[in-house]
Design a protein around this motif. Structure first.
Motif, PDB file in Angstrom:
ATOM      1  N   GLY A 174      27.319 116.595  -2.990  1.00 62.02           N
ATOM      2  CA  GLY A 174      27.668 117.991  -3.222  1.00 62.02           C
ATOM      3  C   GLY A 174      27.225 118.932  -2.129  1.00 62.02           C
ATOM      4  N   ILE A 175      26.680 118.397  -1.048  1.00 56.83           N
ATOM      5  CA  ILE A 175      26.138 119.219   0.035  1.00 56.83           C
ATOM      6  C   ILE A 175      27.233 119.494   1.062  1.00 56.83           C
ATOM      7  CG2 ILE A 175      24.498 119.222   1.952  1.00 56.83           C
ATOM      8  CD1 ILE A 175      22.643 117.570   0.079  1.00 56.83           C
ATOM      9  N   ARG A 176      27.450 120.769   1.339  1.00 60.53           N
ATOM     10  CA  ARG A 176      28.508 121.190   2.266  1.00 60.53           C
ATOM     11  C   ARG A 176      27.898 121.505   3.634  1.00 60.53           C
ATOM     12  NH1 ARG A 176      33.047 122.272  -0.982  1.00 60.53           N
ATOM     13  NH2 ARG A 176      32.464 122.449  -3.203  1.00 60.53           N
ATOM     14  N   LEU A 177      28.346 120.776   4.649  1.00 62.99           N
ATOM     15  CA  LEU A 177      27.797 120.947   5.984  1.00 62.99           C
ATOM     16  C   LEU A 177      28.141 122.302   6.594  1.00 62.99           C
ATOM     17  CD1 LEU A 177      28.486 117.406   7.510  1.00 62.99           C
ATOM     18  CD2 LEU A 177      26.442 118.219   6.328  1.00 62.99           C
ATOM     19  N   LYS A 178      29.254 122.889   6.198  1.00 64.46           N
ATOM     20  CA  LYS A 178      29.726 124.122   6.835  1.00 64.46           C
ATOM     21  C   LYS A 178      28.710 125.256   6.762  1.00 64.46           C
ATOM     22  CE  LYS A 178      32.147 125.977   2.747  1.00 64.46           C
ATOM     23  NZ  LYS A 178      33.462 126.437   2.229  1.00 64.46           N
ATOM     24  N   TYR A 179      27.853 125.246   5.752  1.00 65.84           N
ATOM     25  CA  TYR A 179      26.896 126.330   5.605  1.00 65.84           C
ATOM     26  C   TYR A 179      25.804 126.302   6.676  1.00 65.84           C
ATOM     27  CZ  TYR A 179      28.880 127.170   0.942  1.00 65.84           C
ATOM     28  OH  TYR A 179      29.699 127.463  -0.110  1.00 65.84           O
ATOM     29  N   SER A 180      25.704 125.202   7.403  1.00 62.61           N
ATOM     30  CA  SER A 180      24.641 125.078   8.402  1.00 62.61           C
ATOM     31  C   SER A 180      25.154 125.236   9.827  1.00 62.61           C
ATOM     32  CB  SER A 180      23.919 123.739   8.227  1.00 62.61           C
ATOM     33  OG  SER A 180      23.177 123.744   7.025  1.00 62.61           O
ATOM     34  N   ASP A 181      26.275 125.939   9.975  1.00 63.46           N
ATOM     35  CA  ASP A 181      26.783 126.330  11.288  1.00 63.46           C
ATOM     36  C   ASP A 181      25.907 127.472  11.813  1.00 63.46           C
ATOM     37  OD1 ASP A 181      28.160 127.453  13.452  1.00 63.46           O
ATOM     38  OD2 ASP A 181      30.125 127.209  12.513  1.00 63.46           O
ATOM     39  N   PRO A 182      25.265 127.327  12.979  1.00 65.58           N
ATOM     40  CA  PRO A 182      24.379 128.392  13.475  1.00 65.58           C
ATOM     41  C   PRO A 182      25.082 129.721  13.729  1.00 65.58           C
ATOM     42  CG  PRO A 182      24.666 126.676  15.128  1.00 65.58           C
ATOM     43  CD  PRO A 182      25.234 126.143  13.853  1.00 65.58           C
TER      44      PRO A 182
END
Length: 293
Positions: A174-182
Motif C-alpha cells: 500500500g506504499i506509494r513511491l510518488k509521495y517521496s519525490d524531492p
C-alpha cells in the motif's frame, strides 16, 4: 544544552531507526518489517533497543540521531512513543540525539504535539516518511506542523526516493513511491523559507531533482543513508565534492545498514580529503547546533 563532546567524535550519523519499544512493540507491522529485512539483506540484530544502539555507537565514537515513524493513520499500526525515544536518548545524551515523528494527518493536534516534544522532551528534529505516512509533503494538511518546526528552529528530515519498506509485497504494502519525490519538498522549502530540511537518501529515481533542490534552496541538505557508498550515483559524488560539500551529511540507516559497512565503503569513495570531515561530522554538527559555544 547537549553533553556531546564533538572533539571525541569521529562522525555523526544523522539517520538511525528505533525499531522496538521497551515493552516489545515494533515500529512496523510484521509484513512490512519482513519485507525491509529481505530488501536490505539484514544480518544480525534487526531490532536493537535504544540502549543497545547507544553502546554500538559509543564504542565507535559516533553520535547518532535516533527516530521512529508515526504513520498510524495510513497503516493502522501505532508508533513507538516519541516520548520513549526522547527519554531513552536522554539516558545516553553523550552519544544519542532524539528526533521525533508526528503523523501529518494529526493536523493542528500534531503541531501542538510537536511543540511539546521539543519544549518538554528535548527533541532536536523531526522525521517524515511521506510514502509510509501516505501524504504528499506539499499537502496543506502538514503545514501547521511545518510552521511549528520552523518556528522552533529544528530540522525536518524527509525520506526521499524508493523505499525498502513494502518492497516485494503485493501492491508494495500500500506504499506509494510518488509521495517521496524531492520536488514535492521543494514546495515546502519555498513556503517555509527558514525551515532546515534534510532530503534523506540517494533519491532514486529522482537523484537529479534532489541535487537541484539542495543547490537552489539554501537550507536544504542531503543525507547519504540507506545505500552503500559504492552504489552512489556519480552526480551525487560530484556534487558532494563541490557545490554541496557543506550540505551533505553522513547517515547509515542503522540497523538495516551498519555504520561499519557504510564507513568502510565511504573510505573507497573518491571524496576530497578536505570534504570528508565535512560530510562525516562538521556539516551535521552545524545543522544540529552541536557546534554552538
Amino acid at each position: 544544552m547537549t553533553s556531546i563532546n564533538l572533539d571525541d567524535l569521529v562522525a555523526i550519523d544523522v539517520h538511525t531507526h528505533a525499531e522496538i519499544s521497551a515493552d516489545g512493540h515494533h515500529s512496523l507491522s510484521p509484513e512490512l518489517s519482513a519485507a525491509s529485512t529481505r530488501y536490505f539483506k539484514v544480518h544480525g540484530t534487526r531490532e536493537p533497543t535504544i540502549a543497545e544502539m547507544a553502546a554500538h555507537y559509543r564504542e565507535r565514537r559516533i553520535a547518532a540521531v535516533v527516530f521512529t515513524v508515526d504513520a498510524e493513520t495510513a497503516t493502522g499500526h501505532p508508533p513507538i512513543p516519541n516520548e520513549e525515544v526522547a527519554a531513552a536518548c536522554a539516558e545516553h545524551a553523550d552519544i544519542l540525539i532524539p528526533f521525533a515523528s508526528v503523523d501529518p494527518w494529526r493536523g493542528r493536534a500534531g503541531a501542538r504535539r510537536a511543540r511539546r516534544l521539543v519544549e518538554e522532551h528535548g527533541v532536536r528534529g523531526f522525521k517524515f516518511h511521506p510514502s509510509i505516512q501516505g501524504f504528499a509533503p506539499n499537502d496543506p494538511i502538514a503545514y501547521p506542523l511545518y510552521e511549528v518546526i520552523e518556528e522552533l528552529g529544528v530540522p525536518a528530515l524527509f525520506h526521499t526516493g524508493q523505499t525498502g519498506i513494502g518492497a516485494g509485497v503485493p501492491g508494495g504494502g500500500g506504499i506509494r513511491l510518488k509521495y517521496s519525490d524531492p520536488m514535492l519538498v521543494d514546495d515546502v522549502a519555498v513556503d517555509f523559507p527558514e525551515l532546515r530540511i534534510i532530503l534523506a537518501h540517494p533519491s532514486f529515481p529522482w537523484q537529479d531533482e534532489a541535487l537541484a533542490v539542495a543547490t537552489h534552496k539554501p537550507y536544504v541538505h542531503i543525507d547519504l543513508s540507506g545505500w552503500s557508498p559504492k552504489y552512489f550515483p556519480p552526480q551525487l559524488v560530484r556534487y558532494a565534492n563541490t557545490l554541496l560539500k557543506d550540505k551533505v551529511l553522513f547517515g547509515s540507516d542503522y540497523p538495516v545498514i551498519s555504520p561499519d559497512r557504510w564507513l568502510a565503503d565511504f573510505e573507497q569513495l573518491d571524496i576530497k580529503p578536505d570534504v570528508r570531515p565535512l560530510i562525516l561530522k562538521d556539516n551535521a554538527a552545524r545543522l544540529l547546533g552541536l557546534d554552538a559555544k
